[in-house]
Write a protein that holds these residues in place. Sequence first.
Motif, PDB file in Angstrom:
ATOM      1  N   UNK A   1       0.813  -1.208   0.000  1.00  0.00           N
ATOM      2  CA  UNK A   1       0.000   0.000   0.000  1.00  0.00           C
ATOM      3  C   UNK A   1       0.852   1.266   0.000  1.00  0.00           C
ATOM      4  N   UNK A   2       0.351   2.301  -0.695  1.00  0.00           N
ATOM      5  CA  UNK A   2       1.031   3.594  -0.753  1.00  0.00           C
ATOM      6  C   UNK A   2       0.680   4.467   0.438  1.00  0.00           C
TER       7      UNK A   2
ATOM      8  N   UNK B   1      -1.425  -2.054 -10.356  1.00  0.00           N
ATOM      9  CA  UNK B   1      -2.037  -1.588  -9.126  1.00  0.00           C
ATOM     10  C   UNK B   1      -3.500  -1.258  -9.241  1.00  0.00           C
ATOM     11  N   UNK B   2      -4.116  -1.060  -8.075  1.00  0.00           N
ATOM     12  CA  UNK B   2      -5.538  -0.735  -8.018  1.00  0.00           C
ATOM     13  C   UNK B   2      -5.854  -0.027  -6.707  1.00  0.00           C
ATOM     14  N   UNK B   3      -7.017   0.639  -6.694  1.00  0.00           N
ATOM     15  CA  UNK B   3      -7.509   1.316  -5.503  1.00  0.00           C
ATOM     16  C   UNK B   3      -8.357   0.337  -4.705  1.00  0.00           C
ATOM     17  N   UNK B   4      -8.031   0.167  -3.445  1.00  0.00           N
ATOM     18  CA  UNK B   4      -8.745  -0.760  -2.574  1.00  0.00           C
ATOM     19  C   UNK B   4      -9.390   0.026  -1.451  1.00  0.00           C
ATOM     20  N   UNK B   5     -10.695  -0.179  -1.276  1.00  0.00           N
ATOM     21  CA  UNK B   5     -11.432   0.576  -0.266  1.00  0.00           C
ATOM     22  C   UNK B   5     -10.977   0.187   1.132  1.00  0.00           C
ATOM     23  N   UNK B   6     -10.675   1.206   1.929  1.00  0.00           N
ATOM     24  CA  UNK B   6     -10.213   0.971   3.301  1.00  0.00           C
ATOM     25  C   UNK B   6     -11.249   1.400   4.329  1.00  0.00           C
TER      26      UNK B   6
ATOM     27  N   UNK C   1     -12.786   5.970   1.841  1.00  0.00           N
ATOM     28  CA  UNK C   1     -11.401   6.170   1.427  1.00  0.00           C
ATOM     29  C   UNK C   1     -10.903   4.939   0.687  1.00  0.00           C
ATOM     30  N   UNK C   2     -10.144   5.177  -0.393  1.00  0.00           N
ATOM     31  CA  UNK C   2      -9.484   4.103  -1.110  1.00  0.00           C
ATOM     32  C   UNK C   2      -7.983   4.331  -1.053  1.00  0.00           C
ATOM     33  N   UNK C   3      -7.252   3.253  -0.889  1.00  0.00           N
ATOM     34  CA  UNK C   3      -5.792   3.313  -0.806  1.00  0.00           C
ATOM     35  C   UNK C   3      -5.222   2.584  -2.016  1.00  0.00           C
ATOM     36  N   UNK C   4      -4.187   3.167  -2.612  1.00  0.00           N
ATOM     37  CA  UNK C   4      -3.593   2.545  -3.789  1.00  0.00           C
ATOM     38  C   UNK C   4      -2.580   1.482  -3.374  1.00  0.00           C
ATOM     39  N   UNK C   5      -2.647   0.331  -4.048  1.00  0.00           N
ATOM     40  CA  UNK C   5      -1.711  -0.774  -3.849  1.00  0.00           C
ATOM     41  C   UNK C   5      -1.030  -1.065  -5.186  1.00  0.00           C
TER      42      UNK C   5
END
Length: 358
Positions: free
Chosen positions: A98-99, A217-222, A226-230
């Motif tokens: 995760x970024x 990569x993709x945006x994953x909902x946290x 909010x989405x976090x980029x991985x």
Amino acid sequence: MKNILLLISGLLLFTSCSSSDDSPTPENPDNETMYFPPNDATAWETKTPASLNWNEAAIQPLLDYLQIKHSRSFIILVNGRIVMEEYFNGHTATTPWYWASAGKTLTSTLTGIAQEEGLLNINNKVSDYIGTGWTSAPLDKENLITCKHLLTMTSGLNDEGGDSVAPEDLQYLADGGSRWAYDNVYVKLQDVIAAASGQTWSDYFNNRLRDKIGMSGSWINSGEDLSVYWSTTRSMARFGLLALNNGNWNGTQIINSQYLNAATTTSQQINKSYGYLWWINGEESYHLPQSQLQFNGSLVPNGANDMYMALGKNDQKIYVIPSRKMVVIRMGDAADEENWALSGFDNELWGKINAVIN
């Protein structure tokens, strides 16, 4: 007349050569051209530390330090070529990580792209794009908040509401532009871009940035909207390389260079070490997340004065150093204690890096 024309031609040639982006530097003594890895391949050109006259005896202490500080990956690029690439604790070149808030710079970049396409203007109020009622502030105060205020962390909204960006948690504290506070309200820019483009945030991101420079990569909902980029570490390095090259990727201008320059220099006078969701080194003072205190001096004293940074929770790092044509990436767990962005690890790490490269 012929002699005058020859003289003018010579002067133009000299000017062109002297202003080249490939002029000699300690890392580029042979005017080596910038390298961009192919978008559709895993191959990536490399250089050795010895070819750059680096202190090879200091490399192992750097790697040992990264290991004990819970790192998972580390990359140094010079002129786009990999000089160091290391993985730790079972992490590999294909493992996503995760970024965290280092990904704020992705939102900044897409905002610049959308503005260049005429979809939005950062000086317009946020409610022009997503309607009113996106905060619990009085309407006249909400309408003071521009997209630029979100980019610069100067919305004036309450920064003590945790991760939530629900209207009830976005409360008025000060007029937009009058107070700097590090919080998650910037994520509303993703809603602005989605509304302005008529696409989902992920689709617009993938089409305009990710796929154009060969990132994974993709945006994953946290949670809490909010989405976090991985992504892999090399994908993070690709983004850093784009920033190093003023938004240009192998001849294609992905993001307007003037916007990117504004994003990576002081954006307001409250926190001089903050741009458009980028952190800026070498300034005379700075503020830290979750604090209204001003500290004197540079963010990372051991780092180059022209360095700018994407900094994420628990020490996710992109360092861009134009004077050295260098990008440095670190991913992993918190080096010491959990932190929001900047930590003492930044300065310690640059002390170790300097022992290698200087």
